[in-house]
Write a protein that holds these residues in place. Structure first.
Motif, short mmCIF file in Angstrom:
data_model
loop_
_atom_site.label_atom_id
_atom_site.label_comp_id
_atom_site.label_asym_id
_atom_site.label_seq_id
_atom_site.Cartn_x
_atom_site.Cartn_y
_atom_site.Cartn_z
N MET A 59 0.84 -1.21 0.00
CA MET A 59 0.00 0.00 0.00
C MET A 59 0.87 1.25 0.00
O MET A 59 1.80 1.37 0.80
N GLY A 88 -5.60 -5.42 11.77
CA GLY A 88 -6.05 -5.14 10.40
C GLY A 88 -5.20 -4.12 9.67
O GLY A 88 -5.59 -3.62 8.61
N ALA A 89 -4.03 -3.78 10.21
CA ALA A 89 -3.16 -2.81 9.50
C ALA A 89 -2.42 -3.49 8.37
O ALA A 89 -1.94 -4.62 8.52
N CYS A 126 1.68 0.18 6.59
CA CYS A 126 1.18 1.03 7.68
C CYS A 126 1.84 0.63 9.00
O CYS A 126 2.40 1.45 9.72
N GLN A 134 -7.42 -1.46 10.04
CA GLN A 134 -8.81 -1.45 9.61
C GLN A 134 -9.79 -1.85 10.70
O GLN A 134 -10.99 -1.69 10.54
N ASN A 194 -2.68 9.75 6.37
CA ASN A 194 -2.33 9.31 5.01
C ASN A 194 -2.57 7.80 4.87
O ASN A 194 -2.82 7.12 5.84
N CYS A 195 -2.44 7.31 3.66
CA CYS A 195 -2.62 5.88 3.40
C CYS A 195 -1.52 5.37 2.48
O CYS A 195 -1.63 5.50 1.28
N PRO A 196 -0.49 4.75 3.03
CA PRO A 196 -0.15 4.71 4.46
C PRO A 196 0.70 5.94 4.82
O PRO A 196 1.34 6.52 3.93
S1 SF4 Z 1 -4.47 3.46 6.08
FE1 SF4 Z 1 -4.04 2.46 4.12
S2 SF4 Z 1 -2.18 1.29 4.50
FE2 SF4 Z 1 -3.04 1.80 6.49
S3 SF4 Z 1 -4.32 0.07 7.07
FE3 SF4 Z 1 -5.63 1.53 6.01
S4 SF4 Z 1 -5.61 0.84 3.86
FE4 SF4 Z 1 -3.88 -0.11 4.90
#
Ligand code: SF4
Length: 373
Positions: free
Chosen positions: A81, A291-292, A296, A323, A354-356
């Motif tokens: 990710m 769920g990370a 992340c 998550q 942010n993601c991630p």
């Molecule tokens: S923020 Fe993005 S990288 Fe982090 S757990 Fe959520 S989907 Fe995955």
């Protein structure tokens, strides 16, 4: 009884040649074969050593394959990710490698995907796998051996995740990750595994702490190869739940007594790696990160290591990521939300959404909030 062959050192080309000769692994290759090599390209950033498969290992393998007259060789992967395999090819040197040897590079996240029925129990009935991988007739898995925050280790079994679309990779972290990995292994088995154990990482899958391990392993069964790797990294194979689930599903044995481990030479130093405490026990603060995704959690752990070195962490702090992070009713703690998925914690003191989020962003935002407090 399966066999896993290993070799120690840093002479990459010689090591790969000796492994392939000793195992006879590529002896039956035919010039008309279509070969796909899948490295682990988790990140597309400059600090990739100890995180991504070293292209020199893939190059050594390509040379051996080319000697057999094979013309169609593809290197394919999809990144973690927030990263891109297309960029990782460039940054890590795979683009240059492809040009020199006439290879095809495929960012598997941009591939077509084909639904596969899953034959073993677990969270998914079907899984989607990149067409490029399904259509080749020789699939070679080239993972890096390293720690993993959620799965404890990652090697050939977990490396398979890179053949799926991004949404499905993320979905794996919302369900029982360990069973899902076993399910993926039940729909896709490599013809050969070459483990890059030159420089791994003992603290997280995406951290910046490469550790010299100076080894490579070769085998054909991912459960057996990963069981040997788990042992080398200081874990009982059954403690790695995706290995245990895969073994219980009949995909291979994780009983080291049933695996022939054949070393082609001796290590220059007699060192056993000691796994670090689980990330939830490594720092004085609390962490809820169920769920990370790999990047992340890996980035959070790297930032926490730096914050800890600076003496900035305490038991009155709680970090939430992933998550489905577990909640906390302690209203006195300072609360940090890391990553877009966990922003539902509206009463957080600091949100890094942010993601991630990168390790650097997490470090800077958290450190400045703690110093202000
Ligand atoms: S923020 Fe993005 S990288 Fe982090 S757990 Fe959520 S989907 Fe995955």
């Amino acid at each position: 009884m399966g066999t896993v062959t290993l070799i120690y050192g840093n002479e990459i080309q010689t090591m790969v040649q000796r492994l392939t000769v000793a195992t006879g692994a590529l002896a039956s290759l035919h010039p008309d074969d279509t070969v796909v090599i899948k490295p682990n390209l988790l990140v597309s950033r400059r600090e990739w050593v100890g995180v991504n498969t070293d292209p020199r290992v893939v190059e050594a393998l390509v040379k051996v394959i080319k000697e057999k007259g094979v013309r169609r060789i593809t290197i394919g992967d999809g990144s973690g990710m927030g990263y891109s395999a297309t960029k990782a090819f460039q940054i890590c040197g795979y683009t240059d490698l492809a040009q020199r040897y006439g290879l095809r590079l495929v960012d598997l996240e941009r591939d077509r995907f084909v639904k596969q029925r899953v034959p073993i129990d677990g969270p998914f009935k079907t899984l989607e796998v990149a067409q490029t991988v399904l259509e080749c007739n020789v699939f070679i898995n080239v993972p890096l051996m390293k720690a993993h925050s959620a799965a404890l280790i990652t090697c050939s079994l977990k490396n398979l995740k890179g053949v799926m679309p991004r949404e499905m990779k993320t979905a794996f972290h919302r369900v029982d990750l360990h069973r899902a990995i076993a399910q993926l292994a039940s729909v896709l088995s490599p013809d050969l595994i070459l483990v890059d154990g030159l420089q791994g990482n003992l603290s997280s899958e995406s951290g910046h702490n490469p550790v010299a391990m100076e080894t490579m392993l070769m085998g054909t069964n991912p459960v057996e190869v990963d069981s040997v790797v788990a042992d080398m990294l200081g874990y009982a194979p059954r403690a790695i739940r995706h290995i245990a689930h895969s073994a219980d599903a009949g995909l291979g044995t994780c009983d080291l007594g049933q695996i022939t481990i054949r070393a082609l030479n001796r290590p220059s130093r007699d060192e056993r790696f000691v796994p670090p405490p689980h990330y939830t026990k490594r720092f004085p603060c609390s962490i809820s990160a169920e769920g990370a995704c790999c990047t992340c959690l890996g980035n959070l752990i790297f930032a926490l290591e730096r914050l800890h070195e600076k003496g900035l962490l305490s038991k009155e702090q709680h970090f939430f990521a992933g998550q489905k992070p577990s909640t906390s009713s302690n209203s006195k703690e300072m609360r940090f939300v890391i990553g877009q998925c966990a922003v539902k914690y509206e009463n957080a003191d600091v949100i890094v959404d942010n993601c991630p989020p990168t390790a650097n962003t997490i470090y800077r935002r958290v450190a400045s909030a703690i110093r202000r407090d």
